[in-house]
Design a protein around this motif. Structure first.
Motif, PDB file in Angstrom:
ATOM      1  N   PRO A  31       0.811  -1.232   0.000  1.00 32.80           N
ATOM      2  CA  PRO A  31       0.000   0.000   0.000  1.00 32.80           C
ATOM      3  C   PRO A  31       0.837   1.271   0.000  1.00 32.80           C
ATOM      4  CG  PRO A  31      -0.898  -1.601   1.547  1.00 32.80           C
ATOM      5  CD  PRO A  31       0.431  -2.131   1.122  1.00 32.80           C
ATOM      6  N   SER A  32       1.964   1.267   0.710  1.00 25.26           N
ATOM      7  CA  SER A  32       2.825   2.452   0.752  1.00 25.26           C
ATOM      8  C   SER A  32       3.446   2.716  -0.612  1.00 25.26           C
ATOM      9  CB  SER A  32       3.917   2.282   1.811  1.00 25.26           C
ATOM     10  OG  SER A  32       3.369   2.179   3.099  1.00 25.26           O
ATOM     11  N   VAL A  33       3.834   1.645  -1.318  1.00 22.98           N
ATOM     12  CA  VAL A  33       4.413   1.814  -2.648  1.00 22.98           C
ATOM     13  C   VAL A  33       3.359   2.343  -3.616  1.00 22.98           C
ATOM     14  CG1 VAL A  33       5.597   0.651  -4.544  1.00 22.98           C
ATOM     15  CG2 VAL A  33       6.076  -0.029  -2.190  1.00 22.98           C
ATOM     16  N   ARG A  34       2.147   1.825  -3.505  1.00 15.87           N
ATOM     17  CA  ARG A  34       1.052   2.321  -4.356  1.00 15.87           C
ATOM     18  C   ARG A  34       0.829   3.816  -4.133  1.00 15.87           C
ATOM     19  NH1 ARG A  34      -3.546  -0.083  -2.141  1.00 15.87           N
ATOM     20  NH2 ARG A  34      -3.733  -1.780  -3.651  1.00 15.87           N
ATOM     21  N   GLU A  35       0.750   4.234  -2.865  1.00 16.49           N
ATOM     22  CA  GLU A  35       0.524   5.643  -2.548  1.00 16.49           C
ATOM     23  C   GLU A  35       1.669   6.508  -3.068  1.00 16.49           C
ATOM     24  OE1 GLU A  35       0.074   5.666   1.637  1.00 16.49           O
ATOM     25  OE2 GLU A  35      -1.887   4.655   1.621  1.00 16.49           O
ATOM     26  N   PHE A  36       2.883   5.979  -3.048  1.00 13.86           N
ATOM     27  CA  PHE A  36       4.036   6.723  -3.546  1.00 13.86           C
ATOM     28  C   PHE A  36       3.854   7.100  -5.014  1.00 13.86           C
ATOM     29  CE2 PHE A  36       7.906   6.095  -6.125  1.00 13.86           C
ATOM     30  CZ  PHE A  36       8.603   7.243  -5.770  1.00 13.86           C
ATOM     31  N   TRP A  37       3.464   6.140  -5.845  1.00 17.69           N
ATOM     32  CA  TRP A  37       3.299   6.432  -7.268  1.00 17.69           C
ATOM     33  C   TRP A  37       2.147   7.394  -7.507  1.00 17.69           C
ATOM     34  CZ3 TRP A  37       7.078   5.870 -10.358  1.00 17.69           C
ATOM     35  CH2 TRP A  37       7.999   4.825 -10.208  1.00 17.69           C
ATOM     36  N   GLN A  38       1.071   7.237  -6.786  1.00 19.69           N
ATOM     37  CA  GLN A  38      -0.071   8.124  -6.968  1.00 19.69           C
ATOM     38  C   GLN A  38       0.266   9.548  -6.531  1.00 19.69           C
ATOM     39  OE1 GLN A  38      -2.962   5.930  -4.698  1.00 19.69           O
ATOM     40  NE2 GLN A  38      -3.666   4.749  -6.467  1.00 19.69           N
ATOM     41  N   GLU A  39       1.024   9.685  -5.445  1.00 19.61           N
ATOM     42  CA  GLU A  39       1.423  11.006  -4.965  1.00 19.61           C
ATOM     43  C   GLU A  39       2.407  11.679  -5.916  1.00 19.61           C
ATOM     44  OE1 GLU A  39       2.997  10.100  -1.176  1.00 19.61           O
ATOM     45  OE2 GLU A  39       1.044   9.790  -0.216  1.00 19.61           O
ATOM     46  N   THR A  40       3.146  10.875  -6.680  1.00 18.59           N
ATOM     47  CA  THR A  40       4.143  11.403  -7.610  1.00 18.59           C
ATOM     48  C   THR A  40       3.501  11.908  -8.896  1.00 18.59           C
ATOM     49  OG1 THR A  40       5.723   9.806  -6.685  1.00 18.59           O
ATOM     50  CG2 THR A  40       6.380  10.890  -8.700  1.00 18.59           C
ATOM     51  N   GLY A  41       2.229  11.598  -9.120  1.00 17.66           N
ATOM     52  CA  GLY A  41       1.531  12.113 -10.289  1.00 17.66           C
ATOM     53  C   GLY A  41       1.177  11.073 -11.322  1.00 17.66           C
ATOM     54  N   PHE A  42       1.281   9.796 -10.978  1.00 17.37           N
ATOM     55  CA  PHE A  42       1.013   8.719 -11.926  1.00 17.37           C
ATOM     56  C   PHE A  42      -0.350   8.086 -11.680  1.00 17.37           C
ATOM     57  CE2 PHE A  42       5.613   8.999 -11.964  1.00 17.37           C
ATOM     58  CZ  PHE A  42       5.927   8.807 -13.291  1.00 17.37           C
ATOM     59  N   ILE A  43      -0.902   7.515 -12.733  1.00 15.67           N
ATOM     60  CA  ILE A  43      -2.078   6.661 -12.643  1.00 15.67           C
ATOM     61  C   ILE A  43      -1.615   5.224 -12.793  1.00 15.67           C
ATOM     62  CG2 ILE A  43      -4.196   5.966 -13.839  1.00 15.67           C
ATOM     63  CD1 ILE A  43      -4.574   8.905 -14.590  1.00 15.67           C
ATOM     64  N   LEU A  44      -2.083   4.346 -11.935  1.00 16.02           N
ATOM     65  CA  LEU A  44      -1.707   2.931 -12.012  1.00 16.02           C
ATOM     66  C   LEU A  44      -2.697   2.187 -12.897  1.00 16.02           C
ATOM     67  CD1 LEU A  44      -0.687   2.144  -8.324  1.00 16.02           C
ATOM     68  CD2 LEU A  44       0.812   2.604 -10.273  1.00 16.02           C
ATOM     69  N   LEU A  45      -2.208   1.664 -14.002  1.00 10.57           N
ATOM     70  CA  LEU A  45      -3.050   0.855 -14.879  1.00 10.57           C
ATOM     71  C   LEU A  45      -3.051  -0.604 -14.446  1.00 10.57           C
ATOM     72  CD1 LEU A  45      -2.356   2.277 -18.442  1.00 10.57           C
ATOM     73  CD2 LEU A  45      -4.260   2.749 -16.905  1.00 10.57           C
ATOM     74  N   THR A  46      -1.933  -1.050 -13.881  1.00  9.93           N
ATOM     75  CA  THR A  46      -1.864  -2.372 -13.266  1.00  9.93           C
ATOM     76  C   THR A  46      -1.650  -2.177 -11.774  1.00  9.93           C
ATOM     77  OG1 THR A  46      -0.936  -3.429 -15.239  1.00  9.93           O
ATOM     78  CG2 THR A  46      -0.614  -4.561 -13.147  1.00  9.93           C
ATOM     79  N   ASP A  47      -2.542  -2.723 -10.978  1.00 10.60           N
ATOM     80  CA  ASP A  47      -2.470  -2.568  -9.526  1.00 10.60           C
ATOM     81  C   ASP A  47      -2.877  -3.913  -8.922  1.00 10.60           C
ATOM     82  OD1 ASP A  47      -4.069  -0.313  -7.117  1.00 10.60           O
ATOM     83  OD2 ASP A  47      -2.496  -1.809  -6.896  1.00 10.60           O
ATOM     84  N   SER A  48      -1.900  -4.788  -8.712  1.00  7.84           N
ATOM     85  CA  SER A  48      -2.183  -6.167  -8.335  1.00  7.84           C
ATOM     86  C   SER A  48      -1.458  -6.540  -7.048  1.00  7.84           C
ATOM     87  CB  SER A  48      -1.768  -7.112  -9.473  1.00  7.84           C
ATOM     88  OG  SER A  48      -1.968  -8.458  -9.112  1.00  7.84           O
ATOM     89  N   PRO A  49      -2.067  -6.288  -5.885  1.00  8.31           N
ATOM     90  CA  PRO A  49      -1.435  -6.687  -4.624  1.00  8.31           C
ATOM     91  C   PRO A  49      -1.174  -8.187  -4.559  1.00  8.31           C
ATOM     92  CG  PRO A  49      -3.300  -5.218  -4.240  1.00  8.31           C
ATOM     93  CD  PRO A  49      -3.371  -5.629  -5.674  1.00  8.31           C
ATOM     94  N   GLU A  50      -2.016  -8.992  -5.226  1.00  9.75           N
ATOM     95  CA  GLU A  50      -1.861 -10.441  -5.169  1.00  9.75           C
ATOM     96  C   GLU A  50      -0.565 -10.915  -5.816  1.00  9.75           C
ATOM     97  OE1 GLU A  50      -4.422  -8.885  -6.497  1.00  9.75           O
ATOM     98  OE2 GLU A  50      -6.102  -9.227  -5.112  1.00  9.75           O
ATOM     99  N   THR A  51      -0.125 -10.238  -6.888  1.00  8.81           N
ATOM    100  CA  THR A  51       1.110 -10.629  -7.564  1.00  8.81           C
ATOM    101  C   THR A  51       2.284  -9.756  -7.172  1.00  8.81           C
ATOM    102  OG1 THR A  51       0.589  -9.226  -9.462  1.00  8.81           O
ATOM    103  CG2 THR A  51      -0.119 -11.528  -9.570  1.00  8.81           C
ATOM    104  N   GLY A  52       2.020  -8.647  -6.482  1.00  9.09           N
ATOM    105  CA  GLY A  52       3.096  -7.747  -6.099  1.00  9.09           C
ATOM    106  C   GLY A  52       3.594  -6.898  -7.246  1.00  9.09           C
ATOM    107  N   ILE A  53       2.752  -6.637  -8.241  1.00 12.77           N
ATOM    108  CA  ILE A  53       3.157  -5.870  -9.417  1.00 12.77           C
ATOM    109  C   ILE A  53       2.208  -4.706  -9.632  1.00 12.77           C
ATOM    110  CG2 ILE A  53       3.413  -5.925 -11.936  1.00 12.77           C
ATOM    111  CD1 ILE A  53       4.320  -8.813 -11.703  1.00 12.77           C
ATOM    112  N   MET A  54       2.781  -3.533  -9.884  1.00 12.71           N
ATOM    113  CA  MET A  54       1.996  -2.376 -10.296  1.00 12.71           C
ATOM    114  C   MET A  54       2.724  -1.704 -11.454  1.00 12.71           C
ATOM    115  SD  MET A  54       2.729   0.101  -6.992  1.00 12.71           S
ATOM    116  CE  MET A  54       2.543  -1.245  -5.802  1.00 12.71           C
ATOM    117  N   GLU A  55       1.949  -1.093 -12.334  1.00 15.60           N
ATOM    118  CA  GLU A  55       2.530  -0.434 -13.497  1.00 15.60           C
ATOM    119  C   GLU A  55       1.784   0.859 -13.767  1.00 15.60           C
ATOM    120  OE1 GLU A  55       4.405  -1.840 -17.678  1.00 15.60           O
ATOM    121  OE2 GLU A  55       2.394  -2.578 -17.253  1.00 15.60           O
TER     122      GLU A  55
END
Length: 364
Positions: A105-129
């Motif tokens: 969750p902290s890594v996800r918030e980091f990208w969103q706060e930096t100005g990005f939209i996450l098209l891949t957001d998969s906590p189950e696989t540990g991958i976001m893009e």
């Protein structure tokens, strides 16, 4: 002012970034599922789990969080206990003594706060893009833009786009390894009179990856000085693991390295080539991936522009097949081969395509 014209005014990407040299603005407007895939990628499943420590279970069999404690005092930097940068040549990754499910969750918030939209957001696989985004800080602050930029800012563009993939893996010690990989595209002149533009791949930027690792460390508790010092430390290993592509009866990559380095290089290579990794089993040396043979694609989907910024058709997504990328160490000789979904060796064109894409990334 045209997109390319303003892009040509920008300076080249440097190896040192600061707070006022990164200002990303994503091309999208809202969160949503990943609908844009290059030929070698398709949608990611949501029923997997993080990589497990040593053992025979697969990634998808991981069901309980690994609880670890910091292994001792930080002797290099007076920063946050239980977090450090590992480096191998120009490869850098973050190692955190924290369960992946708690860190995600902290890594996800980091990208969103930096100005990005996450098209891949998969906590189950540990991958976001992230979505493709533009670094608006690279646009020159000339007198015209300073005068009307606030009103007509959309007229200005760098002619470049970036996207980032973040992958969380649990290593054999129960620590979470965080990898950030970059992909870039640039707008180039084409045609006999150079009056048209197309989007083309540009090389990945290891220093930009390092910059975002440093910023992520700050998000997780490091001071800016400590984070940059940690990322900037020299590697104890001179270079990445070199590879040789063999296209004979059994297509393969041969590594002059050990299994650990080859496994890491293949993982980064898959990320940078934008494969979809559905599962991975380190104990067996297998990445389970999806891949679309470009010969099976429609003419429209072969266009890099459509693959970069447009939707891939449902028919093309159905053509994505499952393969296994097998990393094997036999008495110090590490090879990477491609298998079909059932584990039989792939000997033809598809194997060569997959291995060629990896060879373009590993050891670089």
């Amino acid at each position: 002012m045209s997109v390319l014209a303003t892009g040509l005014l920008t300076s080249a990407c440097t190896s040192t970034f600061s707070g006022d040299t990164i200002d990303y603005k994503s091309a999208g407007e809202k969160k949503g599922p990943n609908l844009a895939f290059p030929p070698d990628m398709t949608a990611m499943g949501g029923d997997k789990r993080y990589v497990v420590p040593d053992g025979g279970a697969t990634l998808s069999g991981y069901s309980t969080a690994v609880q670890t404690k910091p292994t001792g005092k930080e002797t290099v930097l007076p920063a946050v206990s239980g977090m450090k940068i590992e480096r191998d040549g120009n490869r850098r990754w973050l190692v955190v003594s924290k369960p992946a499910k708690d860190l995600y969750p902290s890594v996800r918030e980091f990208w969103q706060e930096t100005g990005f939209i996450l098209l891949t957001d998969s906590p189950e696989t540990g991958i976001m893009e992230t979505d493709w985004a533009e670094n608006r800080a690279k646009i020159p602050q000339d007198i015209i833009r300073r005068t009307i930029g606030k009103v007509f800012d959309s007229l200005y563009s760098t002619g470049e786009r970036d996207k980032f993939r973040t992958r969380l893996e649990v290593n054999s010690k129960g620590e979470t390894e965080v990898y950030i990989t970059h992909r870039g595209a640039s707008e180039e002149l084409t045609g006999t009179d150079k009056s048209q533009t197309v989007w083309a791949n540009r090389p990945n930027d290891p220093e930009l990856e390092a910059e975002f690792l440093a910023r992520l460390m700050q998000r997780l508790g490091y001071t800016e000085t400590a984070a940059r010092a940690s990322v900037g430390q020299k590697s104890t290993v001179a270079a990445n693991a070199p590879s040789r592509l063999k296209k004979d009866k059994q297509p393969r990559l041969e590594f002059a390295s050990n299994f650990d380095r080859a496994w890491r290089e293949v993982g980064v290579g898959l990320d940078r080539s934008n494969f979809t990794v559905e599962d991975r089993d380190r104990s067996k040396g297998i990445y389970y991936v999806r891949f679309v043979n470009t010969n099976d694609l429609s003419p429209e989907s072969k266009s890099f522009f459509s693959n970069l910024f447009s939707k891939t058709s449902a028919d093309d997504l159905k053509k994505a097949k499952r393969y296994r990328v097998h990393v094997k160490d036999v008495e110090g000789n590490v090879t990477v081969t491609v298998q079909d979904e059932k584990g039989a060796n792939e000997l033809g064109e598809t194997a060569v395509q997959i291995l060629t894409l990896l060879d373009q990334q590993v050891g670089r």
